[in-house]
Design a protein around this motif. Structure first.
Motif, PDB file in Angstrom:
ATOM      1  N   PRO A  92      49.425   9.609 -28.738  1.00 25.90           N
ATOM      2  CA  PRO A  92      50.592   9.339 -27.962  1.00 25.90           C
ATOM      3  C   PRO A  92      49.722   8.675 -26.769  1.00 25.90           C
ATOM      4  CG  PRO A  92      51.064  11.106 -28.395  1.00 25.90           C
ATOM      5  CD  PRO A  92      49.985  11.445 -29.177  1.00 25.90           C
ATOM      6  N   GLU A  93      48.769   9.200 -25.761  1.00 30.97           N
ATOM      7  CA  GLU A  93      48.160   8.965 -24.609  1.00 30.97           C
ATOM      8  C   GLU A  93      47.664   7.599 -25.139  1.00 30.97           C
ATOM      9  OE1 GLU A  93      49.696   9.577 -21.604  1.00 30.97           O
ATOM     10  OE2 GLU A  93      50.496  10.678 -22.202  1.00 30.97           O
ATOM     11  N   ARG A  94      46.564   7.993 -26.227  1.00 31.37           N
ATOM     12  CA  ARG A  94      45.809   6.097 -26.573  1.00 31.37           C
ATOM     13  C   ARG A  94      46.685   5.448 -27.281  1.00 31.37           C
ATOM     14  NH1 ARG A  94      43.737  10.853 -29.471  1.00 31.37           N
ATOM     15  NH2 ARG A  94      43.676   9.596 -31.391  1.00 31.37           N
ATOM     16  N   VAL A  95      47.926   5.480 -27.868  1.00 30.00           N
ATOM     17  CA  VAL A  95      48.957   4.189 -28.426  1.00 30.00           C
ATOM     18  C   VAL A  95      48.913   3.819 -27.496  1.00 30.00           C
ATOM     19  CG1 VAL A  95      50.589   3.272 -29.651  1.00 30.00           C
ATOM     20  CG2 VAL A  95      49.365   5.534 -30.322  1.00 30.00           C
ATOM     21  N   ALA A  96      49.763   4.571 -25.941  1.00 30.01           N
ATOM     22  CA  ALA A  96      49.375   3.358 -24.581  1.00 30.01           C
ATOM     23  C   ALA A  96      49.070   2.744 -23.981  1.00 30.01           C
ATOM     24  CB  ALA A  96      50.596   4.287 -24.098  1.00 30.01           C
ATOM     25  N   ASP A  97      47.715   3.567 -23.933  1.00 29.69           N
ATOM     26  CA  ASP A  97      46.593   2.755 -23.316  1.00 29.69           C
ATOM     27  C   ASP A  97      46.353   1.656 -23.888  1.00 29.69           C
ATOM     28  OD1 ASP A  97      46.453   5.468 -21.076  1.00 29.69           O
ATOM     29  OD2 ASP A  97      45.369   6.145 -22.400  1.00 29.69           O
ATOM     30  N   SER A  98      45.971   1.915 -25.246  1.00 34.01           N
ATOM     31  CA  SER A  98      46.165   0.339 -25.837  1.00 34.01           C
ATOM     32  C   SER A  98      46.832  -0.960 -26.058  1.00 34.01           C
ATOM     33  CB  SER A  98      45.848   1.245 -27.495  1.00 34.01           C
ATOM     34  OG  SER A  98      45.030   2.022 -26.931  1.00 34.01           O
ATOM     35  N   VAL A  99      48.769   0.156 -25.727  1.00 39.99           N
ATOM     36  CA  VAL A  99      49.263  -1.365 -25.296  1.00 39.99           C
ATOM     37  C   VAL A  99      49.179  -1.604 -23.639  1.00 39.99           C
ATOM     38  CG1 VAL A  99      51.404  -1.226 -24.835  1.00 39.99           C
ATOM     39  CG2 VAL A  99      50.840  -0.141 -26.895  1.00 39.99           C
ATOM     40  N   VAL A 100      49.121  -0.807 -22.912  1.00 41.62           N
ATOM     41  CA  VAL A 100      48.446  -1.341 -21.254  1.00 41.62           C
ATOM     42  C   VAL A 100      47.418  -2.314 -21.483  1.00 41.62           C
ATOM     43  CG1 VAL A 100      48.014  -0.892 -19.430  1.00 41.62           C
ATOM     44  CG2 VAL A 100      49.494   0.485 -20.572  1.00 41.62           C
ATOM     45  N   GLN A 101      46.264  -2.259 -22.634  1.00 42.87           N
ATOM     46  CA  GLN A 101      45.139  -3.112 -22.745  1.00 42.87           C
ATOM     47  C   GLN A 101      44.771  -4.247 -23.102  1.00 42.87           C
ATOM     48  OE1 GLN A 101      41.856  -0.471 -23.492  1.00 42.87           O
ATOM     49  NE2 GLN A 101      40.715  -2.120 -24.110  1.00 42.87           N
ATOM     50  N   MET A 102      45.818  -4.363 -24.542  1.00 44.17           N
ATOM     51  CA  MET A 102      46.502  -5.377 -24.360  1.00 44.17           C
ATOM     52  C   MET A 102      47.778  -6.555 -24.715  1.00 44.17           C
ATOM     53  SD  MET A 102      45.920  -4.446 -29.315  1.00 44.17           S
ATOM     54  CE  MET A 102      46.929  -5.100 -30.139  1.00 44.17           C
ATOM     55  N   ASN A 103      48.226  -5.297 -23.606  1.00 42.76           N
ATOM     56  CA  ASN A 103      49.455  -6.444 -23.078  1.00 42.76           C
ATOM     57  C   ASN A 103      50.481  -6.742 -23.523  1.00 42.76           C
ATOM     58  OD1 ASN A 103      50.645  -7.258 -20.554  1.00 42.76           O
ATOM     59  ND2 ASN A 103      49.704  -9.219 -20.993  1.00 42.76           N
ATOM     60  N   LEU A 104      50.846  -6.153 -24.502  1.00 43.37           N
ATOM     61  CA  LEU A 104      51.673  -6.134 -25.198  1.00 43.37           C
ATOM     62  C   LEU A 104      53.067  -6.023 -24.559  1.00 43.37           C
ATOM     63  CD1 LEU A 104      50.699  -3.871 -28.166  1.00 43.37           C
ATOM     64  CD2 LEU A 104      50.226  -5.942 -27.958  1.00 43.37           C
ATOM     65  N   LYS A 105      54.115  -7.064 -25.521  1.00 40.78           N
ATOM     66  CA  LYS A 105      55.320  -7.862 -25.008  1.00 40.78           C
ATOM     67  C   LYS A 105      55.585  -6.968 -26.208  1.00 40.78           C
ATOM     68  CE  LYS A 105      58.265 -10.948 -25.252  1.00 40.78           C
ATOM     69  NZ  LYS A 105      59.193 -12.013 -26.102  1.00 40.78           N
ATOM     70  N   HIS A 106      55.902  -6.627 -27.311  1.00 40.97           N
ATOM     71  CA  HIS A 106      55.902  -5.404 -28.564  1.00 40.97           C
ATOM     72  C   HIS A 106      55.243  -4.805 -29.526  1.00 40.97           C
ATOM     73  CE1 HIS A 106      60.094  -4.681 -31.068  1.00 40.97           C
ATOM     74  NE2 HIS A 106      59.201  -4.750 -31.531  1.00 40.97           N
ATOM     75  N   VAL A 107      56.035  -3.493 -29.130  1.00 40.45           N
ATOM     76  CA  VAL A 107      55.318  -2.375 -30.292  1.00 40.45           C
ATOM     77  C   VAL A 107      56.054  -1.962 -31.159  1.00 40.45           C
ATOM     78  CG1 VAL A 107      54.632  -0.899 -28.275  1.00 40.45           C
ATOM     79  CG2 VAL A 107      53.082  -1.189 -30.288  1.00 40.45           C
ATOM     80  N   VAL A 108      55.742  -2.305 -32.025  1.00 41.98           N
ATOM     81  CA  VAL A 108      56.100  -0.855 -33.426  1.00 41.98           C
ATOM     82  C   VAL A 108      55.016  -0.129 -33.684  1.00 41.98           C
ATOM     83  CG1 VAL A 108      56.717  -1.631 -35.686  1.00 41.98           C
ATOM     84  CG2 VAL A 108      56.811  -3.703 -34.473  1.00 41.98           C
ATOM     85  N   ILE A 109      55.827   1.048 -33.954  1.00 42.05           N
ATOM     86  CA  ILE A 109      55.266   2.190 -33.996  1.00 42.05           C
ATOM     87  C   ILE A 109      55.455   3.069 -35.871  1.00 42.05           C
ATOM     88  CG2 ILE A 109      54.445   5.014 -33.787  1.00 42.05           C
ATOM     89  CD1 ILE A 109      53.699   2.600 -30.870  1.00 42.05           C
ATOM     90  N   THR A 110      54.987   2.960 -36.215  1.00 43.20           N
ATOM     91  CA  THR A 110      55.074   3.455 -38.031  1.00 43.20           C
ATOM     92  C   THR A 110      54.256   4.194 -38.273  1.00 43.20           C
ATOM     93  OG1 THR A 110      55.736   2.239 -39.919  1.00 43.20           O
ATOM     94  CG2 THR A 110      53.625   2.024 -38.884  1.00 43.20           C
ATOM     95  N   ALA A 111      54.424   4.775 -38.769  1.00 45.37           N
ATOM     96  CA  ALA A 111      53.395   6.008 -39.537  1.00 45.37           C
ATOM     97  C   ALA A 111      53.196   6.796 -40.993  1.00 45.37           C
ATOM     98  CB  ALA A 111      54.042   7.636 -39.051  1.00 45.37           C
ATOM     99  N   VAL A 112      51.936   7.272 -41.643  1.00 43.74           N
ATOM    100  CA  VAL A 112      52.160   8.011 -42.247  1.00 43.74           C
ATOM    101  C   VAL A 112      53.128   8.962 -43.198  1.00 43.74           C
ATOM    102  CG1 VAL A 112      49.824   6.760 -43.520  1.00 43.74           C
ATOM    103  CG2 VAL A 112      50.602   9.633 -42.213  1.00 43.74           C
ATOM    104  N   ALA A 113      53.611   9.010 -44.349  1.00 41.60           N
ATOM    105  CA  ALA A 113      54.934   9.989 -44.408  1.00 41.60           C
ATOM    106  C   ALA A 113      53.919  11.456 -44.015  1.00 41.60           C
ATOM    107  CB  ALA A 113      55.415  10.198 -45.757  1.00 41.60           C
ATOM    108  N   ARG A 114      54.731  12.309 -43.804  1.00 44.47           N
ATOM    109  CA  ARG A 114      53.957  13.444 -43.403  1.00 44.47           C
ATOM    110  C   ARG A 114      55.394  14.973 -43.736  1.00 44.47           C
ATOM    111  NH1 ARG A 114      49.414  13.821 -40.356  1.00 44.47           N
ATOM    112  NH2 ARG A 114      49.511  16.138 -41.013  1.00 44.47           N
ATOM    113  N   ASP A 115      55.343  14.761 -45.050  1.00 45.96           N
ATOM    114  CA  ASP A 115      56.435  15.776 -45.568  1.00 45.96           C
ATOM    115  C   ASP A 115      55.861  17.563 -45.313  1.00 45.96           C
ATOM    116  OD1 ASP A 115      58.039  13.868 -46.590  1.00 45.96           O
ATOM    117  OD2 ASP A 115      56.692  13.243 -48.133  1.00 45.96           O
TER     118      ASP A 115
END
Length: 302
Positions: A92-115
């Motif tokens: 989660p922290e690495r994703v947040a850091d990337s959002v800042v670095q990319m200066n994203l206006k909108h971010v979508v968080i998806t994932a593989v299914a983890r049954d």
């Protein structure tokens, strides 16, 4: 005399789908950053033709968390399937850091299914939303989870982090659902969307349908009705493309004119926003979708 199609024959891809990927310096730099931070994006995994527009122009991106191995084997999806072993709480922290670095206006968080996880990955999802909120408070956040086993508490855990939009895809029409999707159920997906709206009525909900798998126009309209009955605000409709020869074949390529008609039908049924087109994917123009839907929800009771 009508010649029957053999198994080896494929429906020819039309010209409007033949798009060359733009791999300029912006794209290359962002891709390098993703690898350095050990992150995955659906944009890359799916070879999305809209990746340059989203990353470099619109400042939006779709991160895929919880690893790159899915516990399901849907017949339309190219993501690796198997039994995941890792659960990375630093992600989660690495994703947040990337959002800042990319200066994203909108971010979508998806994932593989983890049954394999009791919470279906809801805890990591929620922490990712909170980390982005702390580090990039002006970025709007969309979550695109699996059905998380249809467990109410898992959805509650995710929504307590208060994303700006909840997206969950039904993927196809009712008749084809069992053939196209693995473990997921059409009605369970509708219930997932309905419960999300019941928990947080002010957050827009969204879903997506692929066409080209053998569905009829009437079946697509029935799916629109099913989604509206469960108070879904946003719909995206795009063309299914066969990722490998081992996946389901394309039965039909819908034309741009047919997509335009589907969009008009969707809007007439009360969706706040609809994106429909051959190259539309679930996250296409997602920044516009959340803005428009949120404004309508705040101004009009749905």
């Amino acid at each position: 005399m009508i010649r029957m199609e053999t198994k080896k024959e494929r429906v020819r891809k039309p010209d409007w789908l033949k798009i060359k990927l733009n791999t300029n310096e912006n794209y290359s730099g962002l891709k390098k950053m993703m690898r350095e931070k050990q992150l995955h994006t659906v944009c890359e995994e799916a070879k999305c033709p809209n990746i340059h527009e989203c990353w470099a122009v619109r400042r939006t991106a779709t991160f895929m968390i919880l690893g790159d191995v899915c516990t399901r084997a849907c017949r339309f999806c190219a993501v690796k399937t198997g039994l995941p072993t890792e659960l990375d709480w630093l992600e989660p922290e690495r994703v947040a850091d990337s959002v800042v670095q990319m200066n994203l206006k909108h971010v979508v968080i998806t994932a593989v299914a983890r049954d394999d996880l009791k919470d279906g990955g809801a805890g990591v999802f929620a922490e990712t939303v909170r980390a982005i909120r702390r580090k990039s408070p002006l970025t709007s956040i969309e979550v695109l989870p699996s059905d998380m086993g249809g467990v109410y508490e898992n959805l509650k855990t995710l929504l307590e982090a208060r994303p700006d939009i909840l997206n969950h895809n039904i993927e196809t029409v009712r008749r084809l659902s069992n053939r196209v999707r693995a473990r997921a159920k059409y009605d369970r997906s509708l219930e997932f969307l309905r419960r999300a709206k019941e928990m947080l009525s002010d957050i827009p909900t969204k879903s997506s349908i692929m066409v080209g798998l053998g569905e009829t126009k009437e079946e697509i309209i029935e799916s629109m009705d099913d989604l509206r009955k469960n108070r879904v605000n946003i719909l995206t409709i795009g063309q299914y493309l066969q990722p490998t020869k081992n996946h389901l074949p394309v039965i039909k390529y819908w034309t741009p004119a047919e997509f335009a008609e589907l969009k008009e039908i969707a809007l007439s049924k009360g969706f706040d926003h609809c994106e429909a087109g051959p190259l539309v994917r679930s996250s296409y123009h997602a920044d516009e979708q959340v803005d428009q839907a949120t404004k309508k929800i705040q101004g009009v009771s749905i």
